[in-house]
Design a protein around this motif. Structure first.
Motif, PDB file in Angstrom:
ATOM      1  N   GLU A  52       0.824  -1.216   0.000  1.00  0.00           N
ATOM      2  CA  GLU A  52       0.000   0.000   0.000  1.00  0.00           C
ATOM      3  C   GLU A  52       0.858   1.268   0.000  1.00  0.00           C
ATOM      4  O   GLU A  52       0.375   2.355  -0.313  1.00  0.00           O
ATOM      5  N   TRP A  53       2.144   1.126   0.349  1.00  0.00           N
ATOM      6  CA  TRP A  53       3.048   2.279   0.330  1.00  0.00           C
ATOM      7  C   TRP A  53       3.587   2.564  -1.057  1.00  0.00           C
ATOM      8  O   TRP A  53       4.164   3.626  -1.301  1.00  0.00           O
ATOM      9  N   GLY A  54       3.443   1.626  -1.983  1.00  0.00           N
ATOM     10  CA  GLY A  54       4.106   1.691  -3.280  1.00  0.00           C
ATOM     11  C   GLY A  54       3.871   2.985  -4.034  1.00  0.00           C
ATOM     12  O   GLY A  54       4.819   3.713  -4.364  1.00  0.00           O
ATOM     13  N   LEU A  55       2.612   3.309  -4.295  1.00  0.00           N
ATOM     14  CA  LEU A  55       2.292   4.483  -5.111  1.00  0.00           C
ATOM     15  C   LEU A  55       2.632   5.794  -4.401  1.00  0.00           C
ATOM     16  O   LEU A  55       3.241   6.686  -5.018  1.00  0.00           O
ATOM     17  N   PRO A  56       2.267   5.971  -3.111  1.00  0.00           N
ATOM     18  CA  PRO A  56       2.650   7.226  -2.429  1.00  0.00           C
ATOM     19  C   PRO A  56       4.163   7.431  -2.380  1.00  0.00           C
ATOM     20  O   PRO A  56       4.648   8.549  -2.628  1.00  0.00           O
ATOM     21  N   LEU A  57       4.907   6.354  -2.095  1.00  0.00           N
ATOM     22  CA  LEU A  57       6.362   6.481  -2.048  1.00  0.00           C
ATOM     23  C   LEU A  57       6.940   6.750  -3.437  1.00  0.00           C
ATOM     24  O   LEU A  57       7.927   7.477  -3.581  1.00  0.00           O
ATOM     25  N   THR A 107      20.571   5.336  -8.488  1.00  0.00           N
ATOM     26  CA  THR A 107      19.758   4.584  -7.533  1.00  0.00           C
ATOM     27  C   THR A 107      18.279   4.935  -7.530  1.00  0.00           C
ATOM     28  O   THR A 107      17.431   4.049  -7.405  1.00  0.00           O
ATOM     29  N   VAL A 108      17.935   6.233  -7.654  1.00  0.00           N
ATOM     30  CA  VAL A 108      16.543   6.641  -7.461  1.00  0.00           C
ATOM     31  C   VAL A 108      15.594   6.077  -8.519  1.00  0.00           C
ATOM     32  O   VAL A 108      14.523   5.557  -8.167  1.00  0.00           O
ATOM     33  N   PRO A 109      15.908   6.131  -9.821  1.00  0.00           N
ATOM     34  CA  PRO A 109      14.993   5.514 -10.800  1.00  0.00           C
ATOM     35  C   PRO A 109      14.759   4.029 -10.544  1.00  0.00           C
ATOM     36  O   PRO A 109      13.651   3.526 -10.726  1.00  0.00           O
ATOM     37  N   VAL A 114      11.124  -0.341  -8.293  1.00  0.00           N
ATOM     38  CA  VAL A 114      10.817  -1.325  -7.239  1.00  0.00           C
ATOM     39  C   VAL A 114       9.477  -0.998  -6.587  1.00  0.00           C
ATOM     40  O   VAL A 114       8.642  -1.877  -6.347  1.00  0.00           O
ATOM     41  N   LEU A 115       9.252   0.276  -6.295  1.00  0.00           N
ATOM     42  CA  LEU A 115       8.014   0.697  -5.632  1.00  0.00           C
ATOM     43  C   LEU A 115       6.806   0.537  -6.546  1.00  0.00           C
ATOM     44  O   LEU A 115       5.733   0.116  -6.102  1.00  0.00           O
ATOM     45  N   LEU A 116       6.980   0.854  -7.813  1.00  0.00           N
ATOM     46  CA  LEU A 116       5.854   0.808  -8.749  1.00  0.00           C
ATOM     47  C   LEU A 116       5.468  -0.625  -9.100  1.00  0.00           C
ATOM     48  O   LEU A 116       4.287  -0.949  -9.230  1.00  0.00           O
ATOM     49  N   GLU A 117       6.475  -1.501  -9.235  1.00  0.00           N
ATOM     50  CA  GLU A 117       6.227  -2.883  -9.651  1.00  0.00           C
ATOM     51  C   GLU A 117       6.219  -3.860  -8.488  1.00  0.00           C
ATOM     52  O   GLU A 117       6.126  -5.070  -8.699  1.00  0.00           O
ATOM     53  N   HIS A 118       6.360  -3.333  -7.244  1.00  0.00           N
ATOM     54  CA  HIS A 118       6.410  -4.173  -6.036  1.00  0.00           C
ATOM     55  C   HIS A 118       7.532  -5.201  -6.138  1.00  0.00           C
ATOM     56  O   HIS A 118       7.364  -6.387  -5.850  1.00  0.00           O
ATOM     57  N   GLY A 119       8.689  -4.732  -6.547  1.00  0.00           N
ATOM     58  CA  GLY A 119       9.854  -5.593  -6.713  1.00  0.00           C
ATOM     59  C   GLY A 119      10.407  -5.440  -8.116  1.00  0.00           C
ATOM     60  O   GLY A 119       9.674  -5.125  -9.048  1.00  0.00           O
TER      61      GLY A 119
END
Length: 341
Positions: A52-57, A107-109, A114-119
């Motif tokens: 649930e943190w993926g999109l906000p982060l 690193t950031v992209p 990782v956050l967008l694809e959940h891994g």
């Protein structure tokens, strides 16, 4: 009787041969299993336990990354355009801003993916490239901060010799040395790290391919490689820290000798921005690398890694602009020019 003994011997030999065959089959199976589990790709899983943190982060990291690009690019452009900033200190600062752009872009992209694809899955070669580039840009960052501390030492402690010591030729030599030293450090650390054997679990509970989480995936003997990594790390982090600490000790002594409080405050203000940047950058690196990295990655490790790879490159332009009168005046002059158009 002889027949009985003969049958017994044949039985013993058959049992022995079965045991040897079983052992060979077991060894072969084990070797096959090891070969099958050798890591050929890595899976980054940082923050995936909270989908649930993926999109906000993702949006937060996107904002930070864009701000980092804008702030550091703006700092470089401002230093190039304003003649009052054509000094050794700002020359080094422009290279530091460039390194922050590169450092963050490694690193950031990847973290955003990782956050967008959940891994995210990284090939072995891509992990090697990311590790090398991160080490290269990060090492140069350390060397540049050390050079900036030396620049402040010469400016405060030897002001009459500043122009003769910090010449254009000397500056170019210093920066070229930082780049060459960063390249050598990155090559040695990357070769040492990736001659290790990685087998079994390929999950990296981190935001990128960094040394502490990679060491947790190694199997077999890794003493020599880890020793080489530690020895060369001494020539980057602690060596730069020694230069910075010694420089500021001399600066502190020189400031205390100034009779007026106003003079002391004015002299210290010329070092405040750099001292703030150094404290943030080296403080987080010390936490990550100069401590015991055994065990699993913790939430604290990931937060600290986000801070030194993402937040600090964004903060540096703010630190040097908000706490520096010359940069603020140059920025005000530029904004006034923009308004006239």
């Amino acid at each position: 009787m002889f027949k009985h003994i003969n049958r017994s011997c044949r039985g013993i030999l058959y049992s022995a041969s079965c045991l040897v065959s079983s052992a060979l089959l077991s060894t072969t199976g084990f070797m096959a299993k090891v070969n099958l589990t050798l890591v050929t790709e890595f899976l980054l899983i940082a923050f995936t336990e909270h989908p649930e943190w993926g999109l906000p982060l993702f949006h937060l990291f996107l904002f930070i990354y864009l701000f980092t690009l804008l702030g550091n690019s703006g700092m470089i452009a401002l230093i190039r355009m304003d003649r009052r900033l054509h000094s050794p200190m700002y020359f080094l600062l422009s290279h530091l801003s460039f390194m922050d752009i590169c450092y963050s872009s490694v690193t950031v992209p990847q973290t955003m993916a990782v956050l967008l694809e959940h891994g995210a899955t990284l090939s072995y070669a891509r992990c090697v490239a990311q590790f090398f580039l991160f080490t290269f840009f990060g090492s140069i960052d350390c060397y540049l901060l050390a050079l900036m501390a030396y620049d402040r030492y010469v400016a405060v402690c030897q002001p009459l010799l500043y122009v003769t010591i910090m010449t254009q030729k000397a500056l170019l030599s210093f920066v070229a040395g930082a780049y060459i030293a960063g390249l050598l450090s990155a090559l040695v650390r990357t070769i040492s790290a990736f001659t290790l054997s990685f087998c079994g679990n390929n999950e990296i509970d981190f935001i990128f391919c960094d040394l502490p989480p990679l060491l947790k995936l190694t199997c077999g003997e890794s003493y020599i490689q880890e020793l080489v990594i530690i020895v060369f790390a001494i020539f980057v982090l602690p060596a730069c820290m020694v230069v910075i600490v010694v420089s500021y000790l001399f600066i502190l002594v020189a400031i205390l000798r100034i009779p007026s409080a106003g003079g002391r405050a004015k002299t210290f203000s010329t070092c405040a921005s750099h001292l703030t940047a150094v404290s943030l950058f080296f403080g987080t690196l010390i936490f990550m690398y100069l401590r015991d990295n055994s065990g699993q990655a913790s939430e604290k490790d990931r937060v600290v890694s986000v801070f030194y790879t993402t937040v600090i490159p964004m903060l540096n332009p703010l630190i040097y602009s908000l706490r520096n009168k010359e940069v603020k005046e140059a920025l005000r002059k530029f904004l006034n020019k923009v308004k006239t158009f």
